[in-house]
Design an enzyme around this catalytic site. Structure first.
Site, mmCIF file in Angstrom:
data_model
loop_
_atom_site.group_PDB
_atom_site.id
_atom_site.type_symbol
_atom_site.label_atom_id
_atom_site.label_comp_id
_atom_site.label_asym_id
_atom_site.label_seq_id
_atom_site.Cartn_x
_atom_site.Cartn_y
_atom_site.Cartn_z
ATOM 1 N N GLU A 142 47.429 45.696 50.382
ATOM 2 C CA GLU A 142 48.777 45.839 49.864
ATOM 3 C C GLU A 142 48.840 47.247 49.252
ATOM 4 O OE1 GLU A 142 49.017 42.970 46.624
ATOM 5 O OE2 GLU A 142 49.703 41.498 47.825
ATOM 6 N N GLU A 313 48.422 35.970 52.391
ATOM 7 C CA GLU A 313 48.271 35.205 51.114
ATOM 8 C C GLU A 313 49.159 34.212 50.685
ATOM 9 O OE1 GLU A 313 47.288 38.100 47.989
ATOM 10 O OE2 GLU A 313 45.801 39.337 49.290
HETATM 11 C C1 GAL Z 1 47.840 39.980 45.552
HETATM 12 C C2 GAL Z 1 46.487 40.583 45.973
HETATM 13 C C3 GAL Z 1 45.025 39.784 46.034
HETATM 14 C C4 GAL Z 1 45.317 39.240 44.721
HETATM 15 C C5 GAL Z 1 46.343 38.366 44.729
HETATM 16 C C6 GAL Z 1 46.796 37.370 43.379
HETATM 17 O O1 GAL Z 1 48.556 40.928 45.329
HETATM 18 O O2 GAL Z 1 46.475 40.973 47.575
HETATM 19 O O3 GAL Z 1 44.164 40.580 46.144
HETATM 20 O O4 GAL Z 1 45.242 39.970 43.577
HETATM 21 O O5 GAL Z 1 47.541 39.063 44.634
HETATM 22 O O6 GAL Z 1 48.193 36.781 43.351
#
Ligand code: GAL
Length: 639
Positions: A142, A313
């Site tokens: 990110e 994610e």
């Molecule tokens: C994203 C990040 C992850 C984790 C996640 C939690 O922004 O890439 O590592 O922190 O959020 O929602």
């Protein structure tokens, strides 16, 4: 579409890795992302590499038939490196160092950090590049999360001066392009240029936008350095970065140019509560997310990835980072995965496998509870896996090209943010308002960068093409469909200077009008023109073309020349939807009006319908009338 999961073997006893892998396979997961935050375990002391544990973890996953997406660990430089080289840290706008103790603590311009980034990526790629389980790499994690694109460090200053000297033949040329005579801001050499912070009042917008472009270019070159190492030591693997939602702080297209796949991290409930300014909307979509939030990003990142994109994610339950963190409606995890599938994703990967019992993300849900028992989403993932299997090959055909191309330009967006000329002028919000209007008409949308081929589209919309581009004008002259030009299009050059011919610059060869004035307005002061309500922004246009309507005070509204439309105001959502529906119908694009939460989207021969709520909706499907409760979806084959 495959299912995946984000996994942190370094957080769990090694004795549990095998059962984790077996359960992943059982639940229907086939790809596992790991490794992106574990630098302190790879290299606990300078040059002292410990790769064996990761070899064992990957071998265990491989033995279960799982494929691995390996993350490079550069989002988390270890403490010893920071102690050795404190100047790798970024500096905030107030001139303060952004210290160690969380993550993303580095400055993209630090030469020393660049060397260490290349070194650790090379070491890792040499270790795992040809492992048969490793099918893809994620660069860093990110870019820009926690406001980390921009740094005002000495290193950034050095690199910015160099970048400026590469953009211009002479300092006189820079002074002239930036109009530095205004307030005596002229420089006598490139080394006199500072990073744009800590000034008495507003800095020159040309300087600020140049710094934005420089900072963005630093991300692209940082990423490209990792890419060239990974290509060399891990040939044939997909390279991907995980971008974020509602995030425009760097230009994603040049970063994506060197990658194979665009990844993005989808947290519909977190984004709703963090980013949505409308209090009622935050309640209406509390447990489902806004019906256009994830889809907008799916359609955006499909364009960024030139067709290939992954949700890397996916929110599996409550997150920990929004102002409030509600649990999703039962069924939403499945819904979000199928929605990604319908928009063309190749992969939907859940964040994270198991909730951590401690540390910053202690309250962030996983598929498993901290004690390893299945959490609420576990069963939903199983169901998604079964549903995808039942679709057979359909889930792997590319997304059907949409009738409408919505052009989205990161530099144009940044230009508007540099000089919004009104606190409520939100260029990203306006782009999403256009998207929402189209989607409420039941139409699929491709969000595309400027410059992408437009053949085959029936309509092109300029959302935030602020910077005059004669090439785009030429492309639009050759385009045979409908062109909808939004307000502030081509209203400046890249140095924040108004065109000699006034806005919309070179687009005047497409539609003969010019903008001779503009105003920004508080939300509480809407302006009516015929059946439409404008707000926030309105332009005074001079043209021989008769406007389609007039505002109460005589300003013209909406100009058209053949199939080219100039919309000289921002419209409120309802008005924008009606305005867009008219343009779609004129362009002979089928309009299917949707209730607030209902959305249609087609992938291959499958027509999907999703209902995010807030009420049940009855829809017409080939098998007759069908009720969809909030959080439900259905699909059918189109002939
Ligand atoms: C994203 C990040 C992850 C984790 C996640 C939690 O922004 O890439 O590592 O922190 O959020 O929602």
């Amino acid at each position: 579409m495959q299912l995946g999961v984000c996994y942190y073997p370094e957080h769990w006893p090694e004795t549990e890795w095998s059962s984790d892998a077996a359960r992943m396979r059982e639940v229907g997961i086939s790809k596992v992302r790991l490794g992106e935050f574990a630098w302190s375990r790879y290299e606990p002391n300078p040059g002292d590499y410990h790769w064996n544990w990761l070899h064992r973890a990957i071998d265990i996953l491989h033995a279960e038939g799982l494929e691995v997406i390996l993350g490079t660990p550069t989002a988390c430089p270890p403490k010893w490196l920071v102690d050795q080289h404190p100047d790798i840290l970024a500096t905030d706008e107030q001139g303060m160092t952004r210290g160690f103790g969380s993550r993303r603590h580095y400055c993209f311009s630090s030469e020393i950090y660049r060397q260490h980034s290349k070194r650790i990526v090379r070491e890792m790629a040499q270790q795992f590049g040809d492992h048969p389980a490793v099918v893809a790499w994620q660069t860093d994690n990110e870019y820009g999360c926690h406001s980390t694109i921009v740094s005002y460090s000495a290193e950034a200053q050095r690199a910015f001066r160099l970048w400026c000297s590469e953009q211009f033949d002479s300092i006189e040329a820079l002074n002239s392009a930036w109009n530095n005579i205004f307030w005596s801001m002229e420089y006598s050499n490139f080394d006199a240029i500072d990073v744009p912070n800590l000034a008495v009042t507003e800095l020159n917008p040309a300087h600020r936008l140049a710094f934005w472009r420089f900072s963005s270019a630093q991300v692209a070159s940082f990423n490209a350095e990792q890419v060239s190492i990974l290509r060399k030591h891990s040939p044939g693997r997909d390279l991907m970065h995980n971008y974020m939602g509602n995030f425009c702080e760097f230009d994603h297209y040049p970063v994506a140019d060197t990658l194979d796949v665009a990844g993005w991290d989808s947290y519909p409930l977190g984004f709703l509560d963090r980013d949505n300014e409308n209090a009622q909307s935050r309640i209406d979509w509390l447990r489902t997310g806004h019906p256009d939030c994830a889809p907008f990003h799916h359609d955006l990142y499909r364009g960024v990835g030139q067709g290939r994109w992954w949700v890397i994610e996916q929110q599996p339950g409550a997150v920990n980072w929004a102002p409030h963190n509600p649990a999703p409606l039962a069924g939403m995890v499945k819904y979000w995965a199928m929605e990604a599938l319908a928009h063309g994703a190749e992969l939907c990967s859940f964040f994270r496998w198991r909730q951590h019992p401690a540390a910053q993300e202690r309250h962030h849900t996983g598929l498993l509870l901290p004690n390893g028992e299945p959490g609420p989403a576990f069963q939903e993932v199983k169901e998604v896996a079964a549903e995808i299997a039942s679709l057979g090959g359909v889930a792997s055909v590319p997304k059907t090209p949409a009738p409408v191309a919505l052009l989205f330009d990161y530099v144009g967006n940044a230009a508007l943010e540099t000089q919004p000329q009104g606190v409520n002028y939100d260029p990203q919000g306006w782009t999403q308002a256009l998207y929402r209007a189209l989607r409420r008409c039941g139409v699929d949308v491709d969000v595309l960068p400027i410059g992408r081929a437009l053949e085959g589209y029936q309509m092109v919309i300029l959302a935030n093409a602020t910077v005059d581009s004669p090439e785009l004008t030429q492309q639009l002259i050759n385009f045979e469909g409908t062109v909808l030009i939004g307000p502030r299009s081509f209203s400046q050059n890249v140095h924040c200077c108004t065109p000699d011919t006034l806005a919309p610059g070179s687009l005047q060869s497409l539609i003969s009008l010019r903008v001779i004035g503009a105003e920004s307005l508080p939300d509480a002061v809407p302006m009516a023109a015929a059946e439409y309500t404008a707000w926030r922004w309105r332009e005074r246009v001079q043209s021989a073309i008769k406007p389609e309507a007039l505002f109460e005070d005589g300003w013209g509204f909406h100009y058209r020349q053949g199939k080219v439309h100039y919309l000289n105001a921002q419209l409120q959502d309802d008005s924008l939807r009606r305005f867009v529906a008219h343009r779609l119908k004129e362009a002979e694009i089928v309009v299917r009006p949707c209730s607030p939460g209902l959305r249609y989207t087609q992938r291959g021969s499958l027509q999907y319908v999703f209902n995010a709520g807030p009420a049940s909706v009855s829809i017409e499907s080939p098998s007759g009338e069908q009720d969809l409760a909030p959080g439900e979806y259905c699909h059918w084959q189109v002939v």
